[in-house]
Design a protein around this motif. Structure first.
Motif, PDB file in Angstrom:
ATOM      1  N   GLU A  84      83.799  68.066 -11.402  1.00  0.00           N
ATOM      2  CA  GLU A  84      84.252  67.240 -10.289  1.00  0.00           C
ATOM      3  C   GLU A  84      83.821  67.819  -8.951  1.00  0.00           C
ATOM      4  N   ARG A  85      83.899  69.130  -8.802  1.00  0.00           N
ATOM      5  CA  ARG A  85      83.510  69.735  -7.533  1.00  0.00           C
ATOM      6  C   ARG A  85      81.997  69.633  -7.309  1.00  0.00           C
ATOM      7  N   LEU A  86      81.206  69.791  -8.363  1.00  0.00           N
ATOM      8  CA  LEU A  86      79.759  69.627  -8.218  1.00  0.00           C
ATOM      9  C   LEU A  86      79.424  68.194  -7.821  1.00  0.00           C
ATOM     10  N   ARG A  87      80.097  67.230  -8.441  1.00  0.00           N
ATOM     11  CA  ARG A  87      79.869  65.816  -8.119  1.00  0.00           C
ATOM     12  C   ARG A  87      80.170  65.533  -6.653  1.00  0.00           C
ATOM     13  N   TRP A  88      81.213  66.152  -6.103  1.00  0.00           N
ATOM     14  CA  TRP A  88      81.605  65.915  -4.712  1.00  0.00           C
ATOM     15  C   TRP A  88      80.476  66.304  -3.755  1.00  0.00           C
ATOM     16  N   ASP A 125      88.201  66.571   6.486  1.00  0.00           N
ATOM     17  CA  ASP A 125      88.807  65.276   6.171  1.00  0.00           C
ATOM     18  C   ASP A 125      88.326  64.745   4.820  1.00  0.00           C
ATOM     19  N   LEU A 126      87.037  64.918   4.527  1.00  0.00           N
ATOM     20  CA  LEU A 126      86.512  64.443   3.246  1.00  0.00           C
ATOM     21  C   LEU A 126      87.093  65.239   2.085  1.00  0.00           C
ATOM     22  N   TRP A 127      87.211  66.550   2.274  1.00  0.00           N
ATOM     23  CA  TRP A 127      87.808  67.376   1.216  1.00  0.00           C
ATOM     24  C   TRP A 127      89.247  66.941   0.967  1.00  0.00           C
ATOM     25  N   TRP A 128      90.030  66.785   2.023  1.00  0.00           N
ATOM     26  CA  TRP A 128      91.438  66.408   1.870  1.00  0.00           C
ATOM     27  C   TRP A 128      91.574  65.022   1.245  1.00  0.00           C
ATOM     28  N   ARG A 129      90.704  64.128   1.652  1.00  0.00           N
ATOM     29  CA  ARG A 129      90.778  62.773   1.111  1.00  0.00           C
ATOM     30  C   ARG A 129      90.521  62.771  -0.390  1.00  0.00           C
ATOM     31  N   HIS A 130      89.514  63.502  -0.830  1.00  0.00           N
ATOM     32  CA  HIS A 130      89.144  63.470  -2.245  1.00  0.00           C
ATOM     33  C   HIS A 130      89.993  64.406  -3.100  1.00  0.00           C
ATOM     34  N   MET A 131      90.551  65.445  -2.505  1.00  0.00           N
ATOM     35  CA  MET A 131      91.373  66.380  -3.273  1.00  0.00           C
ATOM     36  C   MET A 131      92.851  66.005  -3.275  1.00  0.00           C
ATOM     37  N   ASN A 156      78.438  60.310   5.917  1.00  0.00           N
ATOM     38  CA  ASN A 156      79.819  60.778   5.765  1.00  0.00           C
ATOM     39  C   ASN A 156      80.123  61.993   6.628  1.00  0.00           C
ATOM     40  N   VAL A 157      79.123  62.854   6.847  1.00  0.00           N
ATOM     41  CA  VAL A 157      79.376  64.114   7.541  1.00  0.00           C
ATOM     42  C   VAL A 157      78.714  64.206   8.911  1.00  0.00           C
ATOM     43  N   ALA A 158      77.868  63.261   9.273  1.00  0.00           N
ATOM     44  CA  ALA A 158      77.172  63.329  10.559  1.00  0.00           C
ATOM     45  C   ALA A 158      78.177  63.418  11.706  1.00  0.00           C
ATOM     46  N   PRO A 159      78.011  64.381  12.630  1.00  0.00           N
ATOM     47  CA  PRO A 159      78.942  64.501  13.761  1.00  0.00           C
ATOM     48  C   PRO A 159      79.044  63.215  14.570  1.00  0.00           C
ATOM     49  N   VAL A 160      77.904  62.553  14.755  1.00  0.00           N
ATOM     50  CA  VAL A 160      77.860  61.229  15.376  1.00  0.00           C
ATOM     51  C   VAL A 160      77.242  60.289  14.355  1.00  0.00           C
ATOM     52  N   LEU A 169      78.856  64.386  -0.143  1.00  0.00           N
ATOM     53  CA  LEU A 169      78.227  65.081   0.982  1.00  0.00           C
ATOM     54  C   LEU A 169      76.712  64.909   1.019  1.00  0.00           C
ATOM     55  N   GLY A 170      76.126  64.463  -0.088  1.00  0.00           N
ATOM     56  CA  GLY A 170      74.693  64.213  -0.107  1.00  0.00           C
ATOM     57  C   GLY A 170      73.824  65.444  -0.226  1.00  0.00           C
TER      58      GLY A 170
END
Length: 438
Positions: A219-223, A51-57, A340-344, A228-229
């Protein structure tokens, strides 16, 4: 706590099974090498990554559209793309007791690493899975499971430009399964035979690739760092020398991560020029040129491609986040995952099984559901044990409903990394958690 990098992989593998991130596929039948199933928390983490990839790309941009092409494509596609000839690895087989097969470029000497037997001469092995469509298994029915999603975007290029209002420069993005019959899958889910790719083909005017290539590298390195931290100190750029470039590439940069087994590719950014559109135009006899409305010129666009698998990001995040420390004189294991990525993202506990606390806790989690990825836990274990369970799966915030809640209408937020706690009114809880998860 400082943990030896040599130990981190084993610890993460054990944690993923214990806490329901990843299971060996078909385990009750002995498993299947190079294939894995994803449990409840693994599914949640993968979905967050996608979802994060799709949102930012795609969603946050006005120059990228989406596509979903088929998993199977005819032989003609792969013949044109060069995969039938070039998508190969050198293979050597043990002639001794174990009979194992090895990638020739990963084996030193003439002896089998497993049993010490003699290795045969290297031969090239195509990594694509072949099957048949229809009731007859003949030459005409042969198809291949895709080893990448890119070719679907190239063969549908004409459909996209004729059915939408996209203008060069623009991108086509796709997420989906891919399959590679790896000779030696390994390093857990780093190299597997079934995986999920996220790729984007960014089309630019001919010979105007340098600026776009440089942009997407940065841009990809920044993401990875900002969204993603991922620890920047464990990331680097690796520019491929000419002799190691793929058959379609003018230049390629890998974003590499420092895995416990060494530096390895996380994502690749390739300058594919017009190679793919040109070969498909030649083989299909279809005009795939683009009519530029500004110059009235027809040309085959050049392409910059950022490509990564969900599984590579998945294992990178777990390895990067794994930590051990001591809290209240007791050791604990935790995943310092970005919210942003934590399952919970938020776990809610009633302090005890008293019905009046359960009722409030259910109301609290109901107010959070839909805004955050939430989990409810009213098991009889102590609050400390419930905190530890959430620490192990990377939950950044736990909310506890206690007996004071019944009078002050407030709850306690406990932070995973620092274990600090703060009292927050139930009415302002969603807003406060939104601030904390940014």
């Amino acid at each position: 706590m400082t943990i030896s990098r040599d130990q981190v992989m084993d610890k993460v593998v054990a944690l993923t099974k214990r806490r329901g991130f990843i299971y060996p596929s078909s385990e009750i039948y002995g498993g299947l090498s190079g294939f894995y199933d994803y449990g409840p928390y693994g599914v949640a983490l993968k979905r967050a990554i996608r979802d994060l990839w799709w949102r930012h790309m795609v969603e946050l941009r006005n120059d990228v559209v989406g596509l979903e092409s088929t998993l199977m494509m005819p032989e003609a596609v792969w013949e044109a793309s060069g995969h039938l000839q070039n998508f190969v690895d050198p293979l050597r087989q043990c002639l001794g007791e174990c009979k194992k097969r090895w990638r020739a470029d990963k084996v030193l000497g003439e002896k089998c690493p497993e049993c010490g037997g003699t290795l045969d001469d290297a031969r090239m092995f195509n990594l694509m899975f072949k099957t048949h469509v229809g009731p007859l298994e003949d030459r005409a029915s042969e198809v291949y499971l895709r080893p990448e999603t890119a070719q679907g975007m190239f063969v549908d290029f004409k459909n996209v430009i004729s059915s939408t209002r996209v203008r060069v420069p623009f991108g086509i993005a796709q997420q989906g399964k891919a399959f590679r019959n790896e000779i030696t899958p390994g390093n857990f889910v780093f190299r597997v035979r079934e995986f999920e790719l996220m790729e984007m083909e960014y089309f630019v005017r001919p010979h105007q690739d340098e600026e776009a290539f440089d942009y997407w590298r940065k841009e990809r390195l920044r993401w990875y760092t900002d969204v993603l931290g991922v620890n920047r100190e464990r990331l680097r750029m690796y520019d491929h020398p000419q002799e190691s470039l793929s058959h379609y590439s003018k230049q390629t940069t890998d974003i590499e991560y420092e895995f416990p087994f060494g530096w390895g590719e996380l994502e690749g950014i390739a300058d594919r020029t017009d190679f793919d559109l040109a070969v498909h135009q030649e083989k299909s006899k279809q005009d795939l040129t683009y009519l530029d409305p500004e110059t009235n010129e027809r040309y085959l666009p050049w392409v910059i491609e950022p490509a990564v698998s969900v599984e590579r990001i998945f294992i990178t995040l777990l390895l990067d986040a794994y930590d051990e420390d001591v809290v209240n004189n007791e050791p604990r294991v935790l995943l310092r995952l970005h919210p942003n990525v934590a399952p919970v993202q938020v776990a809610v506990f009633p302090l005890s099984k008293k019905q009046e606390l359960i009722d409030v806790a259910q109301m609290v989690i109901g107010s959070l559901r839909g805004q955050f990825r939430v989990e409810y836990d009213q098991t009889g274990g102590s609050i400390g044990k419930r905190y530890r369970r959430q620490d192990e799966i990377g939950t950044p915030f736990c909310v506890t409903v206690d007996f004071d809640t019944l009078t002050d209408q407030a709850v306690t937020i406990r932070r995973r990394d620092s274990t600090e706690q703060e009292r927050v009114a139930i009415a302002t809880l969603p807003g406060r958690l939104t601030e904390l998860t940014r």
